[in-house]
Scaffold this active site. Structure first.
Site, PDB file in Angstrom:
ATOM      1  N   ALA A  63       0.738  -1.166   0.058  1.00 52.99           N
ATOM      2  CA  ALA A  63       0.036   0.004  -0.010  1.00 52.99           C
ATOM      3  C   ALA A  63       0.997   1.142   0.159  1.00 52.99           C
ATOM      4  O   ALA A  63       2.173   1.136   0.552  1.00 52.99           O
ATOM      5  CB  ALA A  63      -0.974  -0.140   1.221  1.00 52.99           C
ATOM      6  N   GLY A 102       0.470  -5.151   0.510  1.00 50.77           N
ATOM      7  CA  GLY A 102      -0.514  -5.216  -0.419  1.00 50.77           C
ATOM      8  C   GLY A 102      -0.160  -5.697  -1.643  1.00 50.77           C
ATOM      9  O   GLY A 102      -0.923  -6.260  -2.662  1.00 50.77           O
ATOM     10  N   GLU A 105      -0.362  -9.387  -1.436  1.00 51.60           N
ATOM     11  CA  GLU A 105      -2.045  -9.642  -1.470  1.00 51.60           C
ATOM     12  C   GLU A 105      -2.735  -9.396  -2.736  1.00 51.60           C
ATOM     13  O   GLU A 105      -3.505 -10.432  -2.923  1.00 51.60           O
ATOM     14  CB  GLU A 105      -2.752  -8.757  -0.494  1.00 51.60           C
ATOM     15  CG  GLU A 105      -2.013  -9.051   1.134  1.00 51.60           C
ATOM     16  CD  GLU A 105      -2.695  -7.884   2.097  1.00 51.60           C
ATOM     17  OE1 GLU A 105      -2.256  -6.868   1.911  1.00 51.60           O
ATOM     18  OE2 GLU A 105      -3.407  -8.373   2.834  1.00 51.60           O
ATOM     19  N   GLU A 125       3.704  -5.830   7.044  1.00 46.21           N
ATOM     20  CA  GLU A 125       2.900  -4.899   7.749  1.00 46.21           C
ATOM     21  C   GLU A 125       2.995  -4.627   9.205  1.00 46.21           C
ATOM     22  O   GLU A 125       2.879  -3.648   9.659  1.00 46.21           O
ATOM     23  CB  GLU A 125       1.395  -5.060   7.359  1.00 46.21           C
ATOM     24  CG  GLU A 125       0.685  -5.101   5.871  1.00 46.21           C
ATOM     25  CD  GLU A 125       1.009  -6.087   5.162  1.00 46.21           C
ATOM     26  OE1 GLU A 125       1.850  -6.978   5.337  1.00 46.21           O
ATOM     27  OE2 GLU A 125       0.419  -6.164   3.985  1.00 46.21           O
TER      28      GLU A 125
HETATM   29  N1  T1G Z   1       4.630   3.269   0.083  1.00 47.58           N
HETATM   30  C1  T1G Z   1       5.110   4.496  -0.399  1.00 47.58           C
HETATM   31  N2  T1G Z   1       6.678   4.811  -0.485  1.00 47.58           N
HETATM   32  C2  T1G Z   1       7.259   3.631  -0.347  1.00 47.58           C
HETATM   33  C3  T1G Z   1       7.071   2.434  -0.149  1.00 47.58           C
HETATM   34  C4  T1G Z   1       5.453   2.200   0.187  1.00 47.58           C
HETATM   35  N3  T1G Z   1       4.762   1.176   0.541  1.00 47.58           N
HETATM   36  N4  T1G Z   1       8.031   1.693   0.297  1.00 47.58           N
HETATM   37  C5  T1G Z   1       8.834   2.346  -0.183  1.00 47.58           C
HETATM   38  N5  T1G Z   1       8.563   3.604  -0.650  1.00 47.58           N
HETATM   39  C6  T1G Z   1       9.567   4.715  -1.102  1.00 47.58           C
HETATM   40  C7  T1G Z   1      10.691   4.933   0.015  1.00 47.58           C
HETATM   41  O1  T1G Z   1      10.120   5.963   0.800  1.00 47.58           O
HETATM   42  C8  T1G Z   1      11.709   5.591  -0.918  1.00 47.58           C
HETATM   43  O2  T1G Z   1      11.151   6.957  -1.225  1.00 47.58           O
HETATM   44  C9  T1G Z   1      11.669   4.829  -2.229  1.00 47.58           C
HETATM   45  O3  T1G Z   1      10.160   4.090  -2.129  1.00 47.58           O
HETATM   46  C10 T1G Z   1      12.735   3.856  -2.154  1.00 47.58           C
HETATM   47  O4  T1G Z   1      12.552   2.803  -0.905  1.00 47.58           O
HETATM   48  C11 T1G Z   1      -2.983  -3.300   2.692  1.00 47.58           C
HETATM   49  C12 T1G Z   1      -1.670  -1.958   4.368  1.00 47.58           C
HETATM   50  C13 T1G Z   1      10.389  -1.688  -1.092  1.00 47.58           C
HETATM   51  C14 T1G Z   1      12.045  -3.111   0.239  1.00 47.58           C
HETATM   52  O5  T1G Z   1       6.061  -2.320   4.192  1.00 47.58           O
HETATM   53  O6  T1G Z   1      10.446  -2.353   2.571  1.00 47.58           O
HETATM   54  O7  T1G Z   1       0.830  -2.828   2.076  1.00 47.58           O
HETATM   55  O8  T1G Z   1      13.060   8.468  -0.242  1.00 47.58           O
HETATM   56  O9  T1G Z   1      14.718   3.726   0.191  1.00 47.58           O
HETATM   57  O10 T1G Z   1      16.003  -0.006   0.160  1.00 47.58           O
HETATM   58  O11 T1G Z   1      -1.976  -4.893   3.843  1.00 47.58           O
HETATM   59  O12 T1G Z   1      11.185   0.403   0.486  1.00 47.58           O
HETATM   60  O13 T1G Z   1      12.934   7.557  -2.620  1.00 47.58           O
HETATM   61  O14 T1G Z   1      11.422   9.244  -1.977  1.00 47.58           O
HETATM   62  O15 T1G Z   1      13.352   1.833   1.118  1.00 47.58           O
HETATM   63  O16 T1G Z   1      15.439  -0.448  -2.272  1.00 47.58           O
HETATM   64  C15 T1G Z   1       3.756  -2.828   3.256  1.00 47.58           C
HETATM   65  C16 T1G Z   1       8.076  -0.820   2.553  1.00 47.58           C
HETATM   66  C17 T1G Z   1       2.947  -1.759   3.416  1.00 47.58           C
HETATM   67  C18 T1G Z   1       7.284  -2.213   2.252  1.00 47.58           C
HETATM   68  C19 T1G Z   1      12.872  -1.158  -1.126  1.00 47.58           C
HETATM   69  N6  T1G Z   1       4.842  -2.738   2.452  1.00 47.58           N
HETATM   70  N7  T1G Z   1       9.179  -0.598   1.583  1.00 47.58           N
HETATM   71  O17 T1G Z   1      13.971  -0.960  -0.257  1.00 47.58           O
HETATM   72  O18 T1G Z   1      14.391   1.437  -1.051  1.00 47.58           O
HETATM   73  S1  T1G Z   1       1.376  -1.587   4.331  1.00 47.58           S
HETATM   74  C20 T1G Z   1       5.977  -2.245   3.025  1.00 47.58           C
HETATM   75  C21 T1G Z   1      10.144  -1.410   1.838  1.00 47.58           C
HETATM   76  C22 T1G Z   1       0.531  -2.648   3.331  1.00 47.58           C
HETATM   77  C23 T1G Z   1      -1.620  -3.778   2.896  1.00 47.58           C
HETATM   78  C24 T1G Z   1      -0.872  -2.942   4.082  1.00 47.58           C
HETATM   79  C25 T1G Z   1      11.450  -1.023   1.209  1.00 47.58           C
HETATM   80  C26 T1G Z   1      11.483  -1.584  -0.248  1.00 47.58           C
HETATM   81  P1  T1G Z   1      12.176   8.270  -1.466  1.00 47.58           P
HETATM   82  P2  T1G Z   1      13.909   2.344  -0.212  1.00 47.58           P
HETATM   83  P3  T1G Z   1      14.948   0.097  -0.957  1.00 47.58           P
END
Ligand code: T1G
Length: 697
Positions: A63, A102, A105, A125
């Site tokens: 998400a 997501g 999912e 999450e």
């Molecule tokens: N949403 C928005 N921005 C995101 C993002 C996300 N989910 N994940 C990463 N970014 C941005 C981050 O802020 C950075 O931005 C750029 O992408 C690169 O990230 C319904 C509710 C994917 C493994 O928890 O683990 O889904 O600084 O520096 O080291 O059930 O990002 O460049 O402007 O970390 O290569 C679940 C979180 C969400 C994944 C990549 N997903 N992200 O790592 O790059 S909750 C997560 C990560 C959800 C559902 C629920 C990592 C990465 P900027 P980065 P990276």
């Protein structure tokens, strides 16, 4: 037509492509685009099967976290996933990079999944204080069974493609790097073989296998320790358990209820703040992606002690050759032996192989002369905290090292400007303050001097990333950011014991807040002699540093864990702090000498005095520009001192309490206790008067 999700057909395959950099997060535009593209695919009579694929570096990574806390816009992700699952044409998800949250999912709502061998999947999450809220807690266990689903969902750990195949999370794994080709080939196979729509929600054999088992109770018991103080991991177990006790529709409803409980919890706010703050700290004021960065190919470290050895390991771990300089061969040999022993212990735990031990040791060499530093790109000095010695060393390095070599100090309290002044290259001097154990703790305070060049600052930030540290740029002052605030907390903690609290009462208040260790247990770990010598140095420099019962402990040789006795006592080979009546006697004696009549002190007073003094100091650090943003302070404390990430760091935590409450209490303590540390910070007063928060800065 959405420009972030497109539809086109290739042969008899309808291709839905997501292109929303940087990680194809499921923003409102992406969710709407997915629905629109699916409708096109459904209407396209020539499309026999549909393929969901992403452009860029990864499949959907979850998400869009930036939308959290804002009103949710339809279509919500659960309904998008349901629409894909209810398609009457088979849909294949083609996974590369990291299919997370997501994203996974959505893939589980498809009917088949193919992944590149380099891909990873996960439901992280829980690391944001949440749980999978789009059917993940109901669909994943239908593929993997309870145990693996619980492990993945309560830890948030990623699973590699091959393991995902073994767990039936994906149906095929392809080598190579062309995810679209792999996806098209697999989709064609599904079309040719006439494979049916196969909805994960209809799979029940893995549910039967675990029905009635006590796996959920066992998991909850295990979380009591691992997830101490956390909220969402326990909700994750409840949600997965619903998959085994309720029909799918009811299970999804239960998941949604639990998800909303997590979404509304303060822990979600703290963890999401920490997530973004950890990424924001690498964006330093005055630096840009165009600031030149020097190549660090070889490194020198001065000092083979605990810090020097740990520092050297970071570079060997990153494949960078490092030479350690000592004054005596015996000290060098001892230091190298300690490094080898650390690697061997890690190998014994199965975290690295013996081959990696040898490979890393081969990158570490020793020397007794700085002549060997004539070609290194960076030298990090890690000798003990003596101003004169450090200045002497930097003068010698200035002569020994090539022009452009960066000279860094690991000092934790001395002035970088003062050290830089001992060289003719102050623009190449910077502080690299590692935290003990230096090969473990993720924080690296990068201390800019007045004359440190932007290129050297940018190089240091890039280097932090390369050695897998969280680098925080800070200004040059006594204790920089972390220790400057820690010293204030330490002084309050000692004063509270002077006045009537016990060390263990103070420590428990801090561990109840979520710190891994209390103030005094941490002093015992680091060594009481460190604080003692700093207080003695400051007294020698003429500062009014009050006497302390801890001085008495140090003078009695009770130095902490290393002498099996400090503020606490320790059994041989056991790090568990045990309250010691002898220390209570020393404290009582000290109070008598000082004429202090001890009083009962509440936990609330301890919390306010230990924590608000830090917040007040943090405000002064911001006023002085020692930290550019409050999130820099938050990240310093989360990664340097174990401040619980679910509280977002000290400044975010203060925002949640309310700065007016903090200020009122600080003013009260200033009246009652006096002392510079309780003088209300002007910035705190300003923010309260303007109704703003630290995170608004
Ligand atoms: N949403 C928005 N921005 C995101 C993002 C996300 N989910 N994940 C990463 N970014 C941005 C981050 O802020 C950075 O931005 C750029 O992408 C690169 O990230 C319904 C509710 C994917 C493994 O928890 O683990 O889904 O600084 O520096 O080291 O059930 O990002 O460049 O402007 O970390 O290569 C679940 C979180 C969400 C994944 C990549 N997903 N992200 O790592 O790059 S909750 C997560 C990560 C959800 C559902 C629920 C990592 C990465 P900027 P980065 P990276």
């Amino acid at each position: 037509m959405s420009e972030v999700v497109t539809y086109n057909r290739e042969g008899s395959i309808g291709v839905i492509t997501v292109n929303y950099p940087p990680v194809n997060a499921l923003s409102h535009a992406v969710r709407s685009g997915l629905v629109a593209a699916l409708e096109q695919g459904q209407k396209d009579a020539d499309a026999k099967v549909l393929l969901l694929v992403c452009e860029g570096r990864t499949f959907i990574a979850g998400a869009d976290i930036r939308e959290f806390g804002k009103p949710m816009q339809d279509p919500g992700l659960p309904s998008v996933v349901d629409q894909y699952e209810n398609s009457d044409k088979p849909i294949i998800a083609a996974i590369h990079g990291t299919a997370l949250g997501g994203g996974l999912e959505t893939a589980l709502g498809c009917h088949y999944r193919v992944a590149l061998s380099s891909a990873k999947v996960g439901l992280p999450e829980v690391k944001l204080g949440l749980l999978p809220g789009a059917g993940g807690t109901q669909r994943l266990p239908r593929l993997t069974g309870a145990q693996k689903a619980l492990e993945m969902i309560t830890t948030g750990e990623f699973v590699g493609a091959k393991d995902a195949l073994a767990l039936s999370i994906v149906d095929a794994v392809e080598d190579g790097s062309d995810i679209k080709a792999a996806g098209l080939a697999y989709a064609q196979k599904v079309a040719d073989e006439g494979k049916p729509v196969r909805r994960v929600r209809d799979l029940t054999d893995k549910l039967q296998a675990d029905k009635g088992s006590d796996v959920f109770e066992q998991f909850r018991a295990g979380l009591q320790k691992k997830a101490r103080g956390l909220f969402s991991p326990f909700k994750c177990v409840d949600a997965v358990e619903a998959a085994f006790s309720l029909p799918f529709e009811d299970g999804v409803k239960r998941e949604r209820e639990l998800f909303m409980e997590c979404m509304e919890s303060p822990q979600r706010a703290g963890l999401v703040h920490s997530f973004f703050a950890e990424r924001e700290v690498s964006k330093v004021k005055g630096l840009s992606k165009d600031t030149p960065v020097r190549d660090i190919r070889t490194v020198g470290v001065i000092g083979a002690g605990t810090m020097g050895g740990g520092i050297a390991m970071n570079f060997a771990n990153a494949g960078i050759p490092v030479t350690i300089a000592e004054v005596k061969q015996e000290a060098l040999d001892k230091g190298l032996a300690v490094i080898r022993r650390n690697y061997e212990n890690t190998a014994k735990k199965g975290r690295i192989t013996q081959a990696q031990v040898e490979e890393r040791m081969s990158l570490i060499s020793g020397t007794l002369t700085y002549d060997d530093f004539s070609d290194v790109d960076l030298v990090i000095e890690a000798v003990f905290e003596s101003r004169d010695l450090k200045r002497k060393i930097f003068g010698q390095l200035d002569d020994a090292c090539k022009p452009g070599a960066i000279l860094a100090s690991n000092t934790s309290t001395l002035s970088i400007d003062d050290i830089a002044a001992a060289t003719k290259r102050p623009q190449d001097v910077i502080g690299l303050h590692f935290f003990s154990p230096a090969n473990v703790m993720k924080l690296l305070e990068i201390v800019r001097g007045e004359k440190t060049s932007d290129e050297v600052k940018a190089t240091a930030m890039a280097l932090a990333k390369k050695i897998r540290k969280v680098g925080v740029m800070v200004g040059n002052c006594y204790g920089f950011v972390g220790n400057r605030m820690l010293h204030k907390r330490g002084a309050e903690a000692m004063a509270l014991v002077n006045e009537g609290a016990s060390p263990q009462q103070v420590d428990k208040v801090l561990t109840d807040l979520g710190f891994p260790m209390g103030q005094f247990a941490m002093s015992d770990l680091a060594g009481i002699d460190i604080g003692y010598s700093i207080r003695q140095e400051r007294r020698k420099a003429g500062e009014d540093v009050p006497a302390s019962w801890m001085d008495k402990l140090a003078e009695q040789g009770r130095l902490g864990q290393k002498t099996q006795a400090g503020v606490y006592k320790y059994e041989e080979g056991n790090r568990k702090p045990i309250p010691d009546p002898e220390v209570d006697r020393v404290i009582a004696e000290f109070r008598e000498e000082q004429g202090i009549k001890s009083r009962d002190i509440t936990d609330q007073e301890i919390l306010e005095r230990c924590m608000y003094v830090m917040v007040n100091e943090g405000a002064k650090i911001l006023e002085e520009g020692i930290a550019d943003r409050s999130l820099d302070i938050d990240i310093t404390w989360i990664y340097g001192y174990g401040f619980p990430a679910y509280r977002g760091g000290p400044m975010f935590w203060a925002d949640q309490i309310g700065l007016d409450i903090i200020l009122g209490t600080v003013e009260q303590f200033y009246d009652d206790l006096g002392g510079e540390q309780w003088k209300p910070a002007a910035l705190l007063q300003k923010l309260v008067s303007e109704g703003r928060k630290f995170s608004d800065l």
